[in-house]
Design a protein around this motif. Structure first.
Motif, PDB file in Angstrom:
ATOM      1  N   HIS A 210       0.837  -1.186   0.000  1.00 53.92           N
ATOM      2  CA  HIS A 210       0.000   0.000   0.000  1.00 53.92           C
ATOM      3  C   HIS A 210       0.877   1.243   0.000  1.00 53.92           C
ATOM      4  N   TYR A 211       0.593   2.105  -0.943  1.00 55.35           N
ATOM      5  CA  TYR A 211       1.326   3.373  -1.003  1.00 55.35           C
ATOM      6  C   TYR A 211       0.381   4.400  -1.605  1.00 55.35           C
ATOM      7  N   GLY A 212       0.322   5.557  -1.022  1.00 53.44           N
ATOM      8  CA  GLY A 212      -0.565   6.593  -1.536  1.00 53.44           C
ATOM      9  C   GLY A 212      -2.021   6.207  -1.351  1.00 53.44           C
ATOM     10  N   ASP A 213      -2.745   6.136  -2.468  1.00 54.30           N
ATOM     11  CA  ASP A 213      -4.165   5.877  -2.379  1.00 54.30           C
ATOM     12  C   ASP A 213      -4.574   4.475  -2.778  1.00 54.30           C
ATOM     13  N   ALA A 214      -3.596   3.568  -2.905  1.00 49.13           N
ATOM     14  CA  ALA A 214      -3.977   2.250  -3.398  1.00 49.13           C
ATOM     15  C   ALA A 214      -3.017   1.151  -2.942  1.00 49.13           C
ATOM     16  N   VAL A 215      -3.560  -0.072  -2.971  1.00 51.76           N
ATOM     17  CA  VAL A 215      -2.701  -1.233  -2.791  1.00 51.76           C
ATOM     18  C   VAL A 215      -2.321  -1.710  -4.180  1.00 51.76           C
ATOM     19  N   ASN A 216      -1.033  -1.910  -4.411  1.00 52.82           N
ATOM     20  CA  ASN A 216      -0.550  -2.424  -5.686  1.00 52.82           C
ATOM     21  C   ASN A 216      -0.217  -3.892  -5.513  1.00 52.82           C
ATOM     22  N   PHE A 217      -0.977  -4.754  -6.205  1.00 53.49           N
ATOM     23  CA  PHE A 217      -0.776  -6.187  -6.006  1.00 53.49           C
ATOM     24  C   PHE A 217       0.240  -6.768  -6.973  1.00 53.49           C
ATOM     25  N   ASP A 218       0.737  -7.966  -6.584  1.00 54.55           N
ATOM     26  CA  ASP A 218       1.764  -8.626  -7.395  1.00 54.55           C
ATOM     27  C   ASP A 218       1.244  -9.033  -8.772  1.00 54.55           C
ATOM     28  N   ASP A 219      -0.090  -9.183  -8.916  1.00 58.36           N
ATOM     29  CA  ASP A 219      -0.610  -9.566 -10.234  1.00 58.36           C
ATOM     30  C   ASP A 219      -0.876  -8.346 -11.106  1.00 58.36           C
ATOM     31  N   GLY A 220      -0.420  -7.185 -10.643  1.00 60.45           N
ATOM     32  CA  GLY A 220      -0.575  -5.979 -11.448  1.00 60.45           C
ATOM     33  C   GLY A 220      -1.853  -5.216 -11.141  1.00 60.45           C
ATOM     34  N   SER A 221      -2.763  -5.816 -10.406  1.00 63.95           N
ATOM     35  CA  SER A 221      -4.019  -5.130 -10.102  1.00 63.95           C
ATOM     36  C   SER A 221      -3.823  -4.111  -8.972  1.00 63.95           C
ATOM     37  N   GLN A 222      -4.805  -3.239  -8.874  1.00 71.56           N
ATOM     38  CA  GLN A 222      -4.749  -2.215  -7.840  1.00 71.56           C
ATOM     39  C   GLN A 222      -6.065  -2.171  -7.092  1.00 71.56           C
ATOM     40  N   ARG A 223      -6.030  -1.806  -5.835  1.00 72.14           N
ATOM     41  CA  ARG A 223      -7.274  -1.570  -5.127  1.00 72.14           C
ATOM     42  C   ARG A 223      -7.169  -0.218  -4.452  1.00 72.14           C
ATOM     43  N   GLU A 224      -8.149   0.593  -4.711  1.00 70.07           N
ATOM     44  CA  GLU A 224      -8.087   1.941  -4.170  1.00 70.07           C
ATOM     45  C   GLU A 224      -8.447   1.934  -2.683  1.00 70.07           C
ATOM     46  N   VAL A 225      -7.528   2.354  -1.864  1.00 73.08           N
ATOM     47  CA  VAL A 225      -7.791   2.497  -0.429  1.00 73.08           C
ATOM     48  C   VAL A 225      -7.082   3.762  -0.005  1.00 73.08           C
ATOM     49  N   SER A 226      -7.840   4.863   0.137  1.00 74.18           N
ATOM     50  CA  SER A 226      -7.131   6.089   0.467  1.00 74.18           C
ATOM     51  C   SER A 226      -7.185   6.372   1.953  1.00 74.18           C
ATOM     52  N   ALA A 227      -6.013   6.692   2.456  1.00 74.98           N
ATOM     53  CA  ALA A 227      -5.911   7.046   3.865  1.00 74.98           C
ATOM     54  C   ALA A 227      -6.295   8.512   3.987  1.00 74.98           C
ATOM     55  N   ALA A 228      -7.608   8.752   3.992  1.00 75.17           N
ATOM     56  CA  ALA A 228      -8.094  10.125   3.971  1.00 75.17           C
ATOM     57  C   ALA A 228      -7.726  10.872   5.247  1.00 75.17           C
ATOM     58  N   GLY A 229      -7.403  12.124   5.072  1.00 76.89           N
ATOM     59  CA  GLY A 229      -7.113  12.992   6.216  1.00 76.89           C
ATOM     60  C   GLY A 229      -6.028  12.411   7.089  1.00 76.89           C
ATOM     61  N   SER A 230      -6.283  12.387   8.384  1.00 78.72           N
ATOM     62  CA  SER A 230      -5.252  11.930   9.309  1.00 78.72           C
ATOM     63  C   SER A 230      -5.318  10.412   9.492  1.00 78.72           C
ATOM     64  N   GLN A 231      -6.258   9.791   8.794  1.00 79.98           N
ATOM     65  CA  GLN A 231      -6.389   8.348   8.960  1.00 79.98           C
ATOM     66  C   GLN A 231      -5.120   7.638   8.490  1.00 79.98           C
TER      67      GLN A 231
END
Ligand code: ADP
Length: 794
Positions: A210-231
C-alpha cells in the motif's frame, strides 16, 4: 483420499471425514505417496496454512499403529499446549496425548504411557540427558518449524536433539515440517528423508504494497484504499476490509506497538459493530478481566469491547486463547500481533497487514529488516479457506522507493536458505558437555564423529571449523572442571554430570559456582549481635533434607532486601540488613536472585533511560548482598550487565515480597506473562543452585531453598508455610495471616468464621482450603448466618 490409505489405523479416515476432510491437499497426498504412512522419513517444505499438521498426524498415527510412540517437537513452550489440544481429538480413536513442559530436570516417566508426546526441543534434549526410558520406544519424531535450525539461540538444540534421537534409534522415522525455504533439499539430505516441496496453497494469496491511495498487487491489479485525512494506512485498510465483512491481522514489531495499534483499531471497528456483537464483546471483555487483575488484562478488555485485540507473548495463555477463538468465530475483527506466537497459531484472516517490516536488533544495532521467511509466514495467514474468495497480504510504504524495496525484498523474493548455527561456542559449550555426559561420545574423535551427523556438517562439509570450536570448548569445560581428560578419553566430572542433567548452560553453572564459592570465602566476622555460630551446620542440616519441614534460614538473620528500592530506611541500616551474610553466613534472597539473574540462562531485562542511575544507586546500597565482586563502573559492559541483572533480581525480590503483580508490570515495563516466565526460570535456576551447593559442600543450601520457595509462592518468609497449601496462594495467605491464622496448624484449628472472613465470605473456597490442609470437618454449614454476614462484610 484418506479412506484409501491402507496404512492408516482404522477409524482415522472416518474421523477426518467427520471433520469435513475427505480429500488430501496435494502436498499431503504427495507425502503419502512418498511413504509417509509406511514409515518413510520426510521433509515437507510447504507454505503456511497448507495442512502441515495433518501430514504430521498421518505419520504419527500410522507409526503408533505399527507399534511405538510418537514425539512432536514444537519450537515454543507456548505452542505445546495448543498442539496437545489439537491432537486430543484423536482420543476418540484411542490415541492418548501428553505434553511435557515444566522444568528441565525431570525424566517425565509418566509420559511413557502416552502415544503422542508434545515437547519443545529443549525439553526433549533434557529428557535425553536424564535418560527418560520412553525415548527408546519412539518410532516417529516430528519436528515442527524445522527451518528454525537457522536460529542462533534455539536452532542448535533442535539440530543436536534430532541427531541424538536418530543415533539412539537408527530406524526412527523423522518428519520435518518447514515453511518454504530455499534449501529444503539439504535438510532432507541431512535426515536421509524424502522431500516434498510445494508452493500449493488452499486459497489464493495476493501480496501487495500500500502506497498513496492504493494497494498495488503482485498480479498488477490495484485496489483503491485512500488514507483520507489523518487516517493512517493501517486504519484505512482495516476499514476497507470491514466494509467487505472481512477481518484483519496486523503484524507489528513490539508489544507496545501491538497494544497501541489495537487501541486505535478498536476505534475504527466500533462503528461497524451490530448491537448483538457489542453485547457479545462486552461479555468477552468481562471474561478477559477475570483472567487476571492486571493493567494488561484491563487494556485488552477495553480494546475487545471495541472489536479489536492485541496478541503477544506477554499475554497470559488464557488471554491468548480467548482472543484467538473469538477471532476465529469472527467476533473480533482485528488482531494486532507480534509475530512470535501468531505465526505458529492457526488464526487465518481475510487480510494480513505487515505494518512493521523492520525491528530493533540489539546485536547489530538499529532497525533491521526481517527475513523473507518471517514475512512470508505472516503473509501466509491471509485467507480463510471456504470463507474468503482469496487472501490478501499487504505491506505498507510511505514513499515509492520503499514500495520498490518491499517488492524486491519480499513480494518477488525467493525464500531464503536456512543455515545451521551449530558451530558457535555458546551452542557447543552446552551440547558437547551433554554429549560427553550422557555417554554419546568419550573422546575428541567420537565427538567430531557425532558432530558429523549434524546439519552443519552436511551443509558445509567443513570439519575444520567444528574441530576448532570443539577444541576451544573442551578447554573451557576442562578449565571449569566439568570434564576430565586422560590421554584420549574424556569423561564428565560429578559436577559436569549434574550441570548437564540440570540443563544448565555450563557458563551459568560456572557463574553460580563462582558465586557460591565467593559467598563461602567472603564471610565477614559475625556481627556483634549474632549469637549463632556460623560454623554450626547442625541447625541447618535436617532442614535441607526434609521436604516440608524446614527451618527458615531467615529466621536466623534479619530481613532481606526491602519491598521498595526507595524505602525510607537509611542506607546504613540497609547495609546491616544485607550484611546478614556476615551474621549468619547465609546469602540473602536478593543476592541469590542477582546471582541467577546474571547467568546466560536468564534472559535479561534491558535498562531503560533513567534505569542506570536508579540501579547504580541500588547496587551500592546492596553491595554486600552480591555473591561476587561488583565490576567497576569503568568496565562499561560488565557494569551494565550487572545492573541489568540487578533489575531482574529486584523484580524477583518484589515478587517474593508480595508486591502486586500490577505494580511489578508497571515498575519494570513487562507483561504478566513475563513475570511468570522470570519466576519459572528463577525457580529452576535456584533449584539448580541448591543442588550445586549440595555438591560443593557449602552451607548455603537452606538459604537457597528458602529464596526458591519464596519465588515459587511469591510471598515473604512468614507466609511460606501457609502459601504451600493448595488453593491458598499469595493473596489469600496474607489475608489469613492478618486474621491471625499464621500457619497450617493454625488453619486446622482456626475458628471457621475467621477463615471465612479472611476469604471474603467464599464458602466453597474456604471448604476446599480446609480440606486441603487436612481438617477433619471442613464444612461451613455450621457457621451461622450471622457469622457469614460478618465474614462477608469484613
Ligand atoms: P500449517 O501447519 O501448514 O500452517 P495447518 O496444518 O494449521 O497449516 O492447516 C490449516 C488448516 O487447514 C487447518 O484448519 C486444517 O484443519 C485444514 N486442513 C488441513 N488439511 C486439510 C484437508 N486435506 N482438507 C481440508 N482442510 C484441511
Amino acid at each position: 483420499k484418506p479412506a484409501e490409505i491402507p496404512t492408516l489405523p482404522p477409524g482415522v479416515a472416518d474421523h477426518l471425514a467427520g471433520e469435513g476432510i475427505e480429500e488430501l491437499y496435494p502436498p499431503q497426498a504427495e507425502a503419502v505417496e512418498a511413504g509417509l504412512t509406511a514409515g518413510e522419513s520426510l521433509v515437507a517444505s510447504v507454505p503456511t496454512a497448507s495442512g502441515k499438521t495433518l501430514i504430521a498426524e498421518l505419520a504419527m498415527l500410522s507409526a503408533i499403529e505399527r507399534g511405538g510412540t510418537a514425539l512432536y517437537i514444537v519450537p515454543l513452550r507456548a505452542l505445546a499446549s495448543e498442539k496437545k489440544t489439537e491432537f486430543e481429538r484423536w482420543a476418540d480413536e484411542g490415541f492418548s496425548v501428553g505434553v511435557s513442559t515444566g522444568n528441565y530436570d525431570a525424566s517425565g516417566e509418566w509420559l511413557a504411557s502416552r502415544d503422542i508426546i508434545v515437547a519443545t526441543s529443549e525439553k526433549v534434549d533434557s529428557l535425553i540427558r536424564n535418560n527418560a526410558p520412553w525415548i527408546d520406544d519412539l518410532s516417529c519424531v516430528v519436528a515442527d518449524e524445522v527451518h528454525l535450525v537457522d536460529d542462533t539461540n534455539r536452532g542448535p538444540t533442535l539440530e543436536v536433539t534430532l541427531a541424538k534421537l536418530r543415533r539412539i534409534n537408527p530406524e526412527l522415522q523423522t518428519v520435518a515440517l518447514s515453511a518454504t525455504v530455499g534449501n529444503a533439499g539439504e535438510i532432507a539430505d541431512w535426515l536421509d528423508a524424502e522431500l516434498v516441496q510445494s508452493d500449493w496453497r488452499p486459497i489464493d494469496l495476493r501480496m501487495g504494497v500500500h502506497y498513496g491511495d492504493a494497494v498495488n498487487f503482485d498480479d498488477g491489479s490495484q485496489r483503491e484504499v485512500s488514507a483520507a485525512g489523518s487516517q493512517r494506512q493501517t486504519e484505512a485498510l482495516v476499514d476497507d476490509t470491514l466494509s467487505e465483512g472481512g477481518s484483519t491481522l496486523v503484524f507489528v514489531n513490539s508489544r507496545r506497538n501491538a497494544e497501541s495499534a489495537a487501541e486505535r483499531q478498536a476505534g475504527v471497528v466500533e462503528s461497524h459493530l451490530t448491537g448483538e456483537e457489542r453485547a457479545d464483546l462486552r461479555e468477552l471483555a468481562s471474561e478477559i478481566r477475570q483472567v487476571s487483575d492486571t493493567d494488561t488484562s484491563d487494556d485488552l478488555a477495553d480494546c475487545v469491547e471495541g472489536g479489536a485485540a492485541f496478541h503477544h507473548a506477554g499475554l497470559a495463555a488464557e488471554h491468548r486463547s480467548l482472543v484467538e477463538n473469538a477471532f476465529r468465530d469472527r467476533l473480533l475483527k482485528v488482531i494486532c500481533a507480534t509475530p512470535t506466537l501468531a505465526a505458529g497459531v492457526n488464526t487465518p484472516s481475510r487480510r494480513v497487514i505487515v505494518r512493521d517490516w523492520r525491528r530493533y536488533d540489539g546485536e547489530f544495532g538499529g532497525m533491521q529488516p526481517l527475513d523473507t521467511l518471517e514475512i512470508h509466514q505472516m503473509c501466509g495467514r491471509a485467507g480463510r479457506p471456504g470463507l474468503d474468495p482469496y487472501g490478501e497480504a499487504v505491506l505498507l510504504a510511505k514513499d515509492s522507493e520503499t514500495m520498490d524495496e518491499l517488492f524486491e525484498r519480499y513480494v518477488w523474493a525467493d525464500p531464503d536458505p536456512v543455515q545451521s548455527k551449530l558451530a558457535a561456542e555458546p551452542a557447543l559449550r552446552t551440547h558437547l558437555l551433554a554429549t560427553i555426559s550422557s555417554g554419546f561420545a568419550n573422546s575428541r574423535e567420537a565427538l567430531l564423529e557425532f558432530l558429523d551427523a549434524t546439519l552443519y556438517a552436511t551443509q558445509t562439509g567443513d570439519e575444520g571449523r567444528l574441530a576448532t570450536v570443539t577444541d576451544t570448548v573442551l578447554a573451557y569445560l576442562e578449565r571449569n572442571e566439568f570434564i576430565e581428560r586422560e590421554d584420549d578419553t574424556i569423561h564428565a566430572t560429578n559436577i559436569g554430570h549434574t550441570v548437564s542433567r540440570l540443563y544448565l548452560d555450563p557458563m551459568s553453572a560456572a557463574e553460580i559456582i563462582d558465586g557460591l564459592r565467593y559467598a563461602e570465602e567472603n564471610r565477614g566476622t559475625p556481627a556483634d549481635t549474632s549469637t549463632v555460630n556460623q560454623q554450626d551446620g547442625d541447625l541447618k542440616r535436617p532442614a535441607a533434607d526434609g521436604d516440608e519441614a524446614f527451618v527458615s534460614a531467615s529466621e536466623l538473620q534479619s530481613n532481606g532486601a526491602d519491598d521498595d528500592a526507595t524505602a525510607e530506611s537509611d542506607s546504613e541500616n540497609n547495609e546491616i540488613d544485607d550484611e546478614s551474610g556476615g551474621e549468619t553466613a547465609q546469602p540473602t534472597p536478593l543476592g541469590l536472585y542477582h546471582l541467577v539473574s546474571r547467568t546466560p540462562d536468564m534472559y535479561e531485562l534491558y535498562l531503560k533511560s533513567g534505569d542506570r542511575e536508579t540501579y547504580t544507586e541500588l547496587c551500592y546500597e546492596h553491595e554486600s548482598a552480591f555473591l561476587g565482586r561488583v565490576p567497576s563502573e569503568y568496565e562499561d559492559v560488565a557494569f551494565e550487565d550487572w545492573l541489568a541483572a540487578l533489575k531482574t533480581a529486584k523484580l524477583l525480590d518484589d515478587w517474593a515480597s508480595e508486591v502486586d503483580e500490577d505494580r511489578i508490570t508497571e515498575r519494570y515495563g513487562v507483561g504478566p506473562g513475563d513475570i511468570r516466565g522470570k519466576v519459572d526460570t528463577a525457580e529452576w535456576l535456584l533449584g539448580a543452585a541448591e543442588q550445586l551447593a549440595g555438591e560443593l559442600g557449602g552451607s548455603s543450601r537452606v538459604a537457597i531453598r528458602e529464596a526458591k520457595k519464596r519465588i515459587e509462592y511469591g510471598v515473604r518468609e512468614e507466609l511460606l508455610d501457609l502459601a504451600g497449601v493448595r488453593n491458598v496462594g499469595r493473596k489469600r495467605a496474607r489475608r489469613l495471616y492478618e486474621a491471625g491464622v499464621e500457619s497450617r496448624a493454625d488453619l486446622r484449628d482456626a475458628d471457621k468464621s475467621v477463615v471465612l472472613g479472611a476469604l471474603r465470605g467464599r464458602e466453597k473456597t474456604a471448604e476446599t482450603i480446609l480440606e486441603n490442609v487436612g481438617r477433619q470437618d471442613p464444612s461451613m454449614d455450621d457457621v451461622t448466618a450471622a457469622e457469614t454476614a460478618t465474614a462477608a462484610a469484613t
